[in-house]
Motif scaffolding. Structure first.
Motif, mmCIF file in Angstrom:
data_model
loop_
_atom_site.group_PDB
_atom_site.id
_atom_site.type_symbol
_atom_site.label_atom_id
_atom_site.label_comp_id
_atom_site.label_asym_id
_atom_site.label_seq_id
_atom_site.Cartn_x
_atom_site.Cartn_y
_atom_site.Cartn_z
ATOM 1 N N MET A 3 3.007 -3.760 -10.198
ATOM 2 C CA MET A 3 2.088 -3.521 -9.101
ATOM 3 C C MET A 3 2.829 -2.819 -7.963
ATOM 4 N N ALA A 4 2.275 -1.743 -7.462
ATOM 5 C CA ALA A 4 2.891 -0.984 -6.375
ATOM 6 C C ALA A 4 2.800 -1.764 -5.065
ATOM 7 N N THR A 5 3.789 -1.550 -4.200
ATOM 8 C CA THR A 5 3.779 -2.199 -2.900
ATOM 9 C C THR A 5 3.480 -1.162 -1.823
ATOM 10 N N PHE A 6 2.951 -1.636 -0.715
ATOM 11 C CA PHE A 6 2.623 -0.767 0.405
ATOM 12 C C PHE A 6 3.895 -0.202 1.026
ATOM 13 N N GLU A 7 3.897 1.106 1.229
ATOM 14 C CA GLU A 7 4.958 1.778 1.962
ATOM 15 C C GLU A 7 4.302 2.793 2.886
ATOM 16 N N LEU A 8 4.730 2.801 4.123
ATOM 17 C CA LEU A 8 4.188 3.741 5.099
ATOM 18 C C LEU A 8 4.706 5.140 4.799
ATOM 19 N N ASP A 9 3.786 6.111 4.791
ATOM 20 C CA ASP A 9 4.168 7.503 4.564
ATOM 21 C C ASP A 9 5.218 7.907 5.608
ATOM 22 N N PRO A 10 6.300 8.568 5.190
ATOM 23 C CA PRO A 10 7.371 8.949 6.123
ATOM 24 C C PRO A 10 6.894 9.823 7.281
ATOM 25 N N ARG A 11 5.864 10.635 7.062
ATOM 26 C CA ARG A 11 5.355 11.479 8.158
ATOM 27 C C ARG A 11 4.659 10.636 9.207
ATOM 28 N N LEU A 12 3.907 9.604 8.774
ATOM 29 C CA LEU A 12 3.295 8.692 9.741
ATOM 30 C C LEU A 12 4.380 7.923 10.493
ATOM 31 N N ALA A 13 5.387 7.466 9.772
ATOM 32 C CA ALA A 13 6.480 6.729 10.413
ATOM 33 C C ALA A 13 7.190 7.599 11.454
ATOM 34 N N ALA A 14 7.351 8.878 11.167
ATOM 35 C CA ALA A 14 8.055 9.783 12.081
ATOM 36 C C ALA A 14 7.249 10.093 13.342
ATOM 37 N N ASP A 15 5.919 10.068 13.233
ATOM 38 C CA ASP A 15 5.051 10.459 14.345
ATOM 39 C C ASP A 15 4.544 9.292 15.182
ATOM 40 N N THR A 16 4.874 8.063 14.780
ATOM 41 C CA THR A 16 4.293 6.888 15.426
ATOM 42 C C THR A 16 5.357 5.866 15.789
ATOM 43 N N LEU A 17 4.906 4.875 16.559
ATOM 44 C CA LEU A 17 5.745 3.736 16.932
ATOM 45 C C LEU A 17 5.006 2.480 16.490
ATOM 46 N N PRO A 18 5.701 1.499 15.923
ATOM 47 C CA PRO A 18 5.005 0.304 15.435
ATOM 48 C C PRO A 18 4.395 -0.517 16.564
ATOM 49 N N LEU A 19 3.191 -1.056 16.304
ATOM 50 C CA LEU A 19 2.522 -1.940 17.258
ATOM 51 C C LEU A 19 2.399 -3.350 16.691
ATOM 52 N N ALA A 20 1.590 -3.490 15.642
ATOM 53 C CA ALA A 20 1.319 -4.825 15.106
ATOM 54 C C ALA A 20 0.676 -4.694 13.737
ATOM 55 N N ASP A 21 0.685 -5.796 13.008
ATOM 56 C CA ASP A 21 -0.060 -5.881 11.756
ATOM 57 C C ASP A 21 -1.320 -6.693 12.002
ATOM 58 N N LEU A 22 -2.469 -6.088 11.699
ATOM 59 C CA LEU A 22 -3.758 -6.757 11.738
ATOM 60 C C LEU A 22 -3.983 -7.374 10.362
ATOM 61 N N PRO A 23 -5.086 -8.098 10.142
ATOM 62 C CA PRO A 23 -5.291 -8.686 8.817
ATOM 63 C C PRO A 23 -5.196 -7.689 7.662
ATOM 64 N N LEU A 24 -5.697 -6.461 7.845
ATOM 65 C CA LEU A 24 -5.616 -5.448 6.784
ATOM 66 C C LEU A 24 -4.650 -4.329 7.129
ATOM 67 N N CYS A 25 -4.703 -3.859 8.343
ATOM 68 C CA CYS A 25 -4.013 -2.623 8.718
ATOM 69 C C CYS A 25 -2.743 -2.842 9.523
ATOM 70 N N ARG A 26 -1.859 -1.883 9.370
ATOM 71 C CA ARG A 26 -0.731 -1.760 10.295
ATOM 72 C C ARG A 26 -1.214 -0.853 11.426
ATOM 73 N N ALA A 27 -1.074 -1.328 12.661
ATOM 74 C CA ALA A 27 -1.451 -0.551 13.843
ATOM 75 C C ALA A 27 -0.210 0.149 14.375
ATOM 76 N N LEU A 28 -0.339 1.456 14.567
ATOM 77 C CA LEU A 28 0.772 2.291 15.014
ATOM 78 C C LEU A 28 0.347 3.068 16.253
ATOM 79 N N LEU A 29 1.240 3.221 17.201
ATOM 80 C CA LEU A 29 0.996 4.034 18.388
ATOM 81 C C LEU A 29 1.434 5.454 18.089
ATOM 82 N N MET A 30 0.512 6.402 18.195
ATOM 83 C CA MET A 30 0.881 7.806 18.010
ATOM 84 C C MET A 30 1.795 8.191 19.169
#
Length: 141
Positions: A1-28
């Protein structure tokens, strides 16, 4: 089973905020707009319809509740909610508070002007403002 990994382009353009029940929230990392990106923490998903019905409901709940809180907190004139995915195929939703006098109005924020990265102090302040909005949400896990 594959695990969640944040796309490197999203990681490069954003700053981490928090994990919601489903989503990772990122600040652009663009100080011109209050702008959050929500990324469902589900592996290998590029379209909303690829999520289970339950996760589709959670995604919409998280996006609409956080978007409404952001629009109110930042006194926006409009909230843009978009899933484009033309460059980054990993499913993600943009929540952007807009003002009728912002640099891109009335056009979309994508491709308009040059992003202005947050200075460290600004980043901390905006992050705290958004975390306060996230803390006030009534999301179920």
């Amino acid at each position: 089973m594959a695990t969640f990994e944040l796309d490197p382009r999203l990681a490069a353009d954003t700053l981490p905020l928090a994990d919601l029940p489903l989503c990772r929230a990122l600040l652009m990392n663009d100080a011109r707009y209050p702008w959050v990106v929500l990324v469902p923490r589900v592996a290998s998903v590029s379209e909303v319809f690829e999520l289970s019905q339950e996760d589709q409901t959670k995604l919409w709940q998280e996006a609409t509740q956080l978007g409404a809180a952001m629009k109110e907190a930042f006194h926006g004139d409009k909230l843009n909610i978009a899933t484009l995915g033309n460059v980054v195929s990993q499913l993600h939703i943009h929540l952007v508070v807009r003002y009728t006098d912002d640099a891109s109005w009335p056009a979309p924020v994508w491709g308009n002007g040059t992003p202005t990265p947050y200075e460290l102090a600004q980043q901390g302040e905006r992050r705290e403002q958004l975390l306060a909005q996230i803390a006030g949400l009534t999301l179920s896990s």
